[in-house]
Write a protein that holds these residues in place. Sequence first.
Motif, short mmCIF file in Angstrom:
data_model
loop_
_atom_site.label_atom_id
_atom_site.label_comp_id
_atom_site.label_asym_id
_atom_site.label_seq_id
_atom_site.Cartn_x
_atom_site.Cartn_y
_atom_site.Cartn_z
N GLU A 870 0.82 -1.20 0.00
CA GLU A 870 0.00 0.00 0.00
C GLU A 870 0.87 1.26 0.00
N GLU A 871 0.31 2.30 -0.63
CA GLU A 871 1.00 3.59 -0.69
C GLU A 871 0.33 4.53 0.31
N LEU A 872 1.17 5.24 1.13
CA LEU A 872 0.64 6.06 2.20
C LEU A 872 1.04 7.53 1.97
N LYS A 873 0.05 8.40 1.98
CA LYS A 873 0.32 9.84 1.88
C LYS A 873 -0.40 10.52 3.04
N PHE A 874 0.35 11.29 3.85
CA PHE A 874 -0.26 11.98 4.99
C PHE A 874 0.63 13.16 5.41
N ALA A 875 0.08 14.03 6.20
CA ALA A 875 0.83 15.19 6.70
C ALA A 875 0.80 15.17 8.23
N ILE A 876 1.91 15.49 8.83
CA ILE A 876 2.01 15.65 10.29
C ILE A 876 2.53 17.06 10.53
N GLY A 877 1.68 17.90 11.03
CA GLY A 877 2.05 19.29 11.19
C GLY A 877 2.22 19.95 9.83
N ASP A 878 3.35 20.61 9.60
CA ASP A 878 3.63 21.29 8.33
C ASP A 878 4.38 20.40 7.34
N ARG A 879 4.63 19.15 7.71
CA ARG A 879 5.46 18.27 6.87
C ARG A 879 4.60 17.22 6.21
N ASN A 880 4.89 16.96 4.89
CA ASN A 880 4.18 15.93 4.14
C ASN A 880 5.02 14.66 4.04
N PHE A 881 4.35 13.51 4.10
CA PHE A 881 5.03 12.22 4.01
C PHE A 881 4.42 11.41 2.88
N HIS A 882 5.32 10.64 2.16
CA HIS A 882 4.86 9.80 1.06
C HIS A 882 5.68 8.50 1.09
N TYR A 883 5.01 7.39 1.52
CA TYR A 883 5.73 6.11 1.70
C TYR A 883 5.05 5.01 0.89
N ALA A 884 5.89 3.98 0.58
CA ALA A 884 5.35 2.70 0.09
C ALA A 884 5.71 1.66 1.15
N LEU A 885 4.74 0.86 1.62
CA LEU A 885 4.96 -0.14 2.67
C LEU A 885 5.54 -1.40 2.03
N LYS A 886 6.84 -1.66 2.27
CA LYS A 886 7.53 -2.78 1.60
C LYS A 886 7.42 -4.09 2.39
N ALA A 887 7.49 -4.03 3.74
CA ALA A 887 7.48 -5.30 4.51
C ALA A 887 6.96 -5.05 5.94
N ILE A 888 6.34 -6.12 6.47
CA ILE A 888 5.90 -6.11 7.88
C ILE A 888 6.50 -7.35 8.55
N GLU A 889 7.25 -7.15 9.61
CA GLU A 889 7.91 -8.28 10.30
C GLU A 889 7.46 -8.32 11.77
N ARG A 890 7.50 -9.50 12.29
CA ARG A 890 7.20 -9.68 13.72
C ARG A 890 8.45 -9.33 14.53
N THR A 891 8.30 -8.57 15.61
CA THR A 891 9.44 -8.24 16.46
C THR A 891 9.33 -9.00 17.78
N GLU A 892 10.46 -9.14 18.47
CA GLU A 892 10.46 -9.84 19.77
C GLU A 892 9.94 -8.90 20.84
N VAL A 893 8.82 -9.23 21.43
CA VAL A 893 8.22 -8.39 22.47
C VAL A 893 8.45 -9.06 23.82
N GLU A 894 9.07 -8.32 24.74
CA GLU A 894 9.33 -8.88 26.10
C GLU A 894 8.50 -8.14 27.12
#
Length: 894
Positions: A870-894
Motif C-alpha cells: 500500500e502507498e501512504l500519503k499523509f501530513a504531520i504538522g507542516d510536513r508531508n510524508f509519502h511512503y510505500a509499505l515494503k514489509a511487515i515483520e514480527r518483532t520480539e516483544v518482552e
Amino acid sequence: MSETLLKNVNELLNEEKWTRATLNSYTISHFQELDTRIRETIQAEAQDKVLEMCEEHLKHTRNSIIALYLSGIISLGKQLVDDSNLVVLINIFVDNHKWNIVEFLCNRILEYGENKFALKTLADCYENKNDQEQKFRIWERYIKVDYEDADIVKLLAEKKEQDGDLPNSIEYYKKALHRFINKKMFSNVKEIWEKLIAYIPDDVDFFFAIERKIVKVLNGERAAALLNYLVPHFLKKEDWNTTIELLKRILAYEPKNAAARKQIVEAFRNKYVKHSQLEEYLRISNLSQSWRSVHEAISDFEKHIAFDVGNYVYHSSWKIGKIVSIKDDMFIIDFAGKAGHKMSLKMAVNALKILSPEHIWVLSSTMPKEELKSRIKADHAWALKVIIRSFNNAADMKLIKEQLTPDILSNSEWSKWSSEARRLLRTDSAFGNIPDKLDRFTVRDKPIPFEEKTYNKFKAEKNFFDRVQTIREFLDNVEPDSDYFSEMLGYFTGFLKSFSTLSEYTVASFLLVQRIVSVFPYLNPGLDFTFVDLMKEINNYEEMFVKLDDGEIKRSFLQHVKLYHPQWPQIYAELFHHYQNKFIIDELVKHESWEILRGLIGQIMSRYREYRESFVWVVRNLLTEPWFATMEVRLEKVLIGMIHLLDITFREINNKRDVSYNRKINKQAHDFLFNEGRLLNYILESGEDSIMRLYTLVEDIKELDPNLKINFKHQIRERYPRYEFAGDQEKEKVSMGLLVTRRGYEGKQKELRHILENEIPENSKEIGFALSKGDLRENSEYKAALEKQELLKTTASRLQEELQNAQIFSAAPINTDVVSFGTRVILKNLESGGEELYTLLGPWESDPVKNIISYRSPLGVELMNHKVGEELKFAIGDRNFHYALKAIERTEVE
C-alpha cells in the motif's frame, strides 16, 4: 520369670526374719548378691512389685537390711527422690562402725548422682578410717551440692593454703566468706576478710560486692569495720583514689567517725598536692571542721577542686570549654566561639560541669570527626567504655545512642553498630549491670565472672518470668555449684515452701524446680506435694495458662496436664487459642482425638474474626497435613477468611486499635494470599467462576497496594483474556486502553515502588527536619520540601492510574498481515528514495533514537492497520510524508 523372681525375693525376706542374722555377719558380698537380684528385677520389669513387697515387709520388720537395700536402690533407679530407706540402712551400719559397708553403700547411692547425705557420710567414713586425702576429695564434691556448710569450705581453703595452692585456696575462702555472711557469723567473716586482704588486697570490686552483702544481711557498722582493714594497704600504695572511695564508704555508714574524716582530708591533700587552689578549697568546704556535715563538706570540696587550669568544662549554652587561667576568684575559660570568657568561682560551680579529657563530649569537640567515627566503628568496646564512664560509670542504650547519633553515626550505621554493642554488653566480662537496674551498664576495672554477672542481672530483674529465663541461662553455661545459683534457686523454692493460695508463680516454680531436679537430683528441696495436688487448686485452666508467661513453662504445664488429667484433650483444645503450637495438635492427632480436633478446627473456621491468631496458625501450618482433609474445610472458605482478616486488620490499624497485634495478623494474611501465591493459584486452577467470588473481595480492600491489585488483575487476564471485570467497559470508553510490553509494565511498577517506598518517606524526613528549625514563614527548606511532596504524590497518582489502565501485550497473536503493535515495518520514502525502518510498541517503550515509536504517536497512528504494497500519503504538522509499505515483520516483544 517374674513369678519366680518374686518368690525368691519373698524367700530372702522371710529367711532374714527367721534367722535374725546379726549385723557383724553382713559383708559387702551380701549386698553384691542383692545387686544381682536387682538386675534380674529390672530385666523382668518387676520393680514396682518388688518395691511393694519390700514396703509391706518393712511395716512389720522396720530394720530389714534386705528390704531397705532392695527398695532403696530400686527407688534410685526409678529416679524417685525418696532415699529414706537407704539413709536408715546406712545409719544402722554407722552406729555399728561397719565402715567398709558404709563406704560401699554410700558409693552405691553416688552411682545415681551426687547426694548430700551420701557424700557427708562418706567423708565421715574416711575420717574414721584416717584416710585424709579421700576425705578432702569427698568434701570438694560435698560443698558443690550443699550450699550452706561454711566450715568445711573454710577447712578446704586452709588445706589448699597449706599445700601452696593459693588460687584455689582464695576461691574457697571467698566461698566460705559468702556462707558465713549468710549465717550471720561475723567473727568468721572478719577472720576470712583479713585473710583475703593479705592475698588479694587490690581486688576492690570483690570487697565492695561483699560490703553490699554485709550491709544487707548484717548492717552498715559491720561493713565500715571491715572496710577499715583495707585502708592501710592503699595508703601505703599511695593510691589516693581508692583510699578516698573507701573512706567515703566508711563515712556513709559512720558519719561521726573522726579518724576517717581526718584520713580523707589527708588523702585529698595528697591527691591534689599540685592543685593551685587546694588549701583555699579545703578552707571553703570546712571539711576539717567537725561541726559541718561530712557529706556536704566532701561534696562542696569536690565541686570546687575540679576547677583547675587545663580542665574541661561544659556549659548548657556554650557547650565545651577549657579553663586557661585562674586568678584570685576569677576563671578565664575558652569556649568554642567564646574565647577568654571570665567567670567567678561561685558562678562556675553553679553553671559548669567538669569533664574528664576522656569524656565523650570532650572527644567529640577536640578530635576530628572522621577520626573519632573510625575509632568508634572499629573498636566497640573502647567506645562503650568511654561513653559509660562519661556518665558516672552508668549508662543505658538510650543514653549511648544519644551520644552517637546523628552527629557521629547515621541511623543506619547505629543499627549495625548497636547490635554488636549489645552483644558485648551481654557477654564481655568487662561490662556489668548496675545492681537493681538491669538496663544500665557499668565498666568493671576487673572483669566480672559470668556467675556474678548473671546473678546481678537476676537480682535486678523485676519480672518473675525474666528470672526464669536468667536461671536457665546460668545453667546453660556453668554448673550449679555456686553460691550465686543457690540464692537464685532459693527465690523459686520460696514460692513452694510457703503458699496459702495458688498462683501462676507457684505453678511455674514447681515446674521449673522439678525440671532442674531432674537433671541435678541433689538440688531437690524436698517438696511435700505433687502436680496432682496443684491441679486440685486450679479452678480455671485457661486463666492459669495465660498467666504462665514462658514458652518452656507452658509446654511443661501441658505435659503434666496430659499425664495427670483424664480430660486432657478437652483442656488442650481450650488452651490452643492461647498457645498455637504444634505440640498440642500433634498430641491430639497421636491419640486420635478426632472429635475434639474436628470441633476445634470447626470453631476456628467459623469464628475466624474472634480467633484470628488460631485461624492464621491453622491455615499456615495444618493445611498440608494428610489428616486435615478429614476436617472437611474448603480451601475457598479459608481464602475468603484470610481476605476478610486482611481487610479487618487494615481498618483496625488505621483506627489505632491493637496496632502491633493487627500488623502481625495483616502481614501473615498478606504473605499467605499474595507472596506465597495461594489466592492466584486457586483462581487459576478453579476457573472463571471463582474470579467473581474472590477478586471482588480483594478489589474492595481500599488500603491494599494499588500496584498489587493491578498486577494481580493482569495475571488473571493472561489466563482468562475474555473475562470482563466489573467496570472494564467504562474504563475502555474513557481511556481507550493502553497496550504495553511486560518489560515496560514492570519498569513502571518499579518506578512507582521507588517513589512510594523511598522518595516519599525520604521527603517526609526532609519536611520533619525543616519543621525542627522553627519559623516556617522564612523557612525555604520547608517550602521546597512541600513542593517536592506535591510533585511526588502527583507522579505516583499518575503512575497508578496508568498501570490500572494498562494491558500487557501478548506476543502470541501478532498478525503480520497488517501493521500492528509489536511489528517492525520497512518503508520506502517515495520522495527521497531511501528506506526507513520503524518498530511499533507502546508509549512507555518509545525510543526515537532506536526508531522505536509509539503506536499512539502521530506516525504510529498513520501506519497502523495498513498492508504490504500500500502507498501512504499523509501530513504531520507542516510536513508531508509519502511512503510505500515494503514489509511487515514480527518483532520480539518482552
